[in-house]
Scaffold this motif. Structure first.
Motif, PDB file in Angstrom:
ATOM      1  N   ARG A  89      61.119 -48.551   6.827  1.00 37.69           N
ATOM      2  CA  ARG A  89      62.302 -49.287   6.395  1.00 37.69           C
ATOM      3  C   ARG A  89      63.503 -48.356   6.486  1.00 37.69           C
ATOM      4  N   PHE A  90      64.535 -48.798   7.205  1.00 33.69           N
ATOM      5  CA  PHE A  90      65.759 -48.021   7.363  1.00 33.69           C
ATOM      6  C   PHE A  90      66.870 -48.694   6.561  1.00 33.69           C
ATOM      7  N   ASP A  91      67.381 -48.004   5.571  1.00 32.55           N
ATOM      8  CA  ASP A  91      68.373 -48.560   4.650  1.00 32.55           C
ATOM      9  C   ASP A  91      69.637 -47.696   4.730  1.00 32.55           C
ATOM     10  N   MET A  92      70.731 -48.269   5.263  1.00 33.80           N
ATOM     11  CA  MET A  92      71.959 -47.508   5.516  1.00 33.80           C
ATOM     12  C   MET A  92      73.138 -48.167   4.812  1.00 33.80           C
ATOM     13  N   GLN A  93      73.895 -47.367   4.050  1.00 32.39           N
ATOM     14  CA  GLN A  93      75.008 -47.944   3.309  1.00 32.39           C
ATOM     15  C   GLN A  93      76.183 -46.962   3.219  1.00 32.39           C
ATOM     16  N   GLU A  94      77.328 -47.387   3.741  1.00 36.17           N
ATOM     17  CA  GLU A  94      78.550 -46.637   3.489  1.00 36.17           C
ATOM     18  C   GLU A  94      78.978 -46.926   2.056  1.00 36.17           C
TER      19      GLU A  94
ATOM     20  N   SER B  13      87.721 -36.186   6.318  1.00 35.69           N
ATOM     21  CA  SER B  13      86.607 -37.008   5.854  1.00 35.69           C
ATOM     22  C   SER B  13      87.041 -38.464   5.757  1.00 35.69           C
ATOM     23  N   VAL B  14      86.175 -39.374   6.236  1.00 39.30           N
ATOM     24  CA  VAL B  14      86.505 -40.802   6.272  1.00 39.30           C
ATOM     25  C   VAL B  14      85.763 -41.577   5.193  1.00 39.30           C
ATOM     26  N   VAL B  15      84.428 -41.425   5.159  1.00 35.12           N
ATOM     27  CA  VAL B  15      83.631 -42.218   4.226  1.00 35.12           C
ATOM     28  C   VAL B  15      82.272 -41.549   4.024  1.00 35.12           C
ATOM     29  N   GLN B  16      81.668 -41.803   2.868  1.00 36.40           N
ATOM     30  CA  GLN B  16      80.331 -41.297   2.580  1.00 36.40           C
ATOM     31  C   GLN B  16      79.300 -42.360   2.954  1.00 36.40           C
ATOM     32  N   GLU B  17      78.155 -41.921   3.461  1.00 39.26           N
ATOM     33  CA  GLU B  17      77.075 -42.842   3.803  1.00 39.26           C
ATOM     34  C   GLU B  17      75.769 -42.294   3.254  1.00 39.26           C
ATOM     35  N   TYR B  18      74.949 -43.189   2.705  1.00 40.25           N
ATOM     36  CA  TYR B  18      73.634 -42.819   2.215  1.00 40.25           C
ATOM     37  C   TYR B  18      72.591 -43.570   3.034  1.00 40.25           C
ATOM     38  N   VAL B  19      71.642 -42.846   3.571  1.00 44.34           N
ATOM     39  CA  VAL B  19      70.594 -43.434   4.403  1.00 44.34           C
ATOM     40  C   VAL B  19      69.247 -43.072   3.806  1.00 44.34           C
ATOM     41  N   LEU B  20      68.410 -44.069   3.578  1.00 43.91           N
ATOM     42  CA  LEU B  20      67.065 -43.834   3.061  1.00 43.91           C
ATOM     43  C   LEU B  20      66.060 -44.457   4.024  1.00 43.91           C
ATOM     44  N   ASN B  21      65.319 -43.612   4.729  1.00 40.01           N
ATOM     45  CA  ASN B  21      64.256 -44.062   5.627  1.00 40.01           C
ATOM     46  C   ASN B  21      62.924 -43.885   4.912  1.00 40.01           C
ATOM     47  N   THR B  22      62.219 -44.985   4.706  1.00 42.39           N
ATOM     48  CA  THR B  22      60.973 -44.977   3.934  1.00 42.39           C
ATOM     49  C   THR B  22      59.777 -45.217   4.852  1.00 42.39           C
ATOM     50  N   TYR B  23      58.813 -44.324   4.792  1.00 37.50           N
ATOM     51  CA  TYR B  23      57.591 -44.404   5.600  1.00 37.50           C
ATOM     52  C   TYR B  23      56.412 -44.679   4.669  1.00 37.50           C
TER      53      TYR B  23
END
Length: 331
Positions: free
Chosen positions: A57-62, A233-243
């Motif tokens: 599962r790839f979860d990406m959020q600015e 710097s423009v924006v922060q992004e958090y990405v959580l890849n779950t295996y």
């Protein structure tokens, strides 16, 4: 000094990271041969535990905008099935190849996905330093003891990013955290022609009861001639890849693809390594849709070898020429 200043600036902007103790990046004192060996073996076991078959599962959020007027993108979630295989293990170096299996049952397609190389106490890493450019960067000698580098490669085995850090245990969780690293844009961003052109990032890998996670903290950056360090710097992004461990898909398709193409890809990896050594790093043009400008053809050659349309010898020869001609010396 440009990279160092920018990374420090990004660290200040990503305020929550201040909670991570600075001593985590300090030298690891000599713990004695027996303790060092125990840590080394446990690190190896942790890295090797990331191999297997997974539902991903790839979860990406600015999240936080740093640039006035910028509107963060909506959250994006995707997923699939991925087989991770150990394709090299020398003791101090472990290479994990990811193979993505997509499509409906009975009509699956295998996509050679990313690759991660882990190296114990490396003297240097092949780090991304700006658009189209990767350079050999020294790991400070006093910080090598007990640490591992992770170098991530793109689908065509060209480099993507690299960092180093220590495997640690805290709150009962086994985790690895990288130093600050530069990263090129992922395809999800590159195809949008965004105002930013790179990430300043920290990566974490952690084992879970059902598999592992890859957590990314990305500060998206843009060129800015008026800034002291030339970047903003423009924006922060958090990405959580779950295996999560899962074998209810066509795992045999992934293994079949790799069995048919592994020798070709070994030759491709060797050619990239040779170019990086002889040209002082790697400089190659990238495009938003495919990564490097030769990525599409390198992947197509693998498929032609797998189906018998091209001989392995001929495919390897063409791949070597493509890599040699598409790269330029760094010095």
């Amino acid at each position: 000094m440009k990279i160092t200043k920018t990374i420090l600036r990004s660290a200040l902007l990503a305020g929550f990271l201040a909670a991570a103790p600075l001593r985590a990046d300090g030298p690891i004192q000599d713990r004695g041969e027996a303790v060092e060996k125990a840590h080394f073996e446990r690190d190896r076991a942790t890295i090797l535990a990331m191999a297997g078959d997974y539902k991903v599962r790839f979860d990406m959020q600015e999240s936080t905008p740093w640039l006035k007027g910028y509107e963060p993108l909506e959250r994006k979630i995707s997923g699939g099935h991925e087989s991770v295989r150990v394709i090299e293990d020398t003791g101090t170096k472990i290479v994990l190849q990811h193979l993505l299996v997509v499509g409906e049952e009975g009509n699956e397609m295998v996509i050679k996905h990313w690759r991660q190389d882990w190296e114990y106490e490396p003297s240097r890493i092949l780090a991304y330093t700006g658009p189209d450019t990767w350079e050999w960067t020294k790991v400070p000698e006093r910080l090598r003891n007990g640490r591992w580098s992770q170098t991530v490669y793109q689908v065509d085995d060209s480099p993507r990013y690299a960092g180093w850090g220590e495997w640690q245990d805290s709150q009962g969780i086994r985790r690895w955290r990288s130093n600050w690293t530069w990263r090129p844009l992922a395809r999800r961003d590159a195809v949008r022609n965004p105002i930013y052109d790179r990430y300043a990032a920290i990566n974490r890998h952690q084992l879970t009861p059902t598999g592992w996670i890859h957590w990314q903290d990305n500060t998206k950056m843009m060129a800015d001639a008026e800034s002291e360090d030339g970047l903003k710097s423009v924006v922060q992004e958090y990405v959580l890849n779950t295996y999560d461990k899962f074998s209810g898909y066509n795992v045999a398709a992934a293994d079949g693809y790799w069995a048919a193409t592994k020798d070709y890809w070994a030759a491709v990896r060797a050619e990239w390594d040779s170019v990086a050594d002889t040209k002082g790093g790697i400089r190659i043009e990238e495009e938003s849709q495919t990564g490097t400008v030769i990525s599409g053809r390198l992947l197509t050659i693998a498929d032609e070898i797998r189906t018998g349309k091209t001989s392995q010898e001929g495919g390897i020869a063409e791949a070597r020429q493509l890599i040699e001609h598409a790269t330029t010396p760094r010095n």
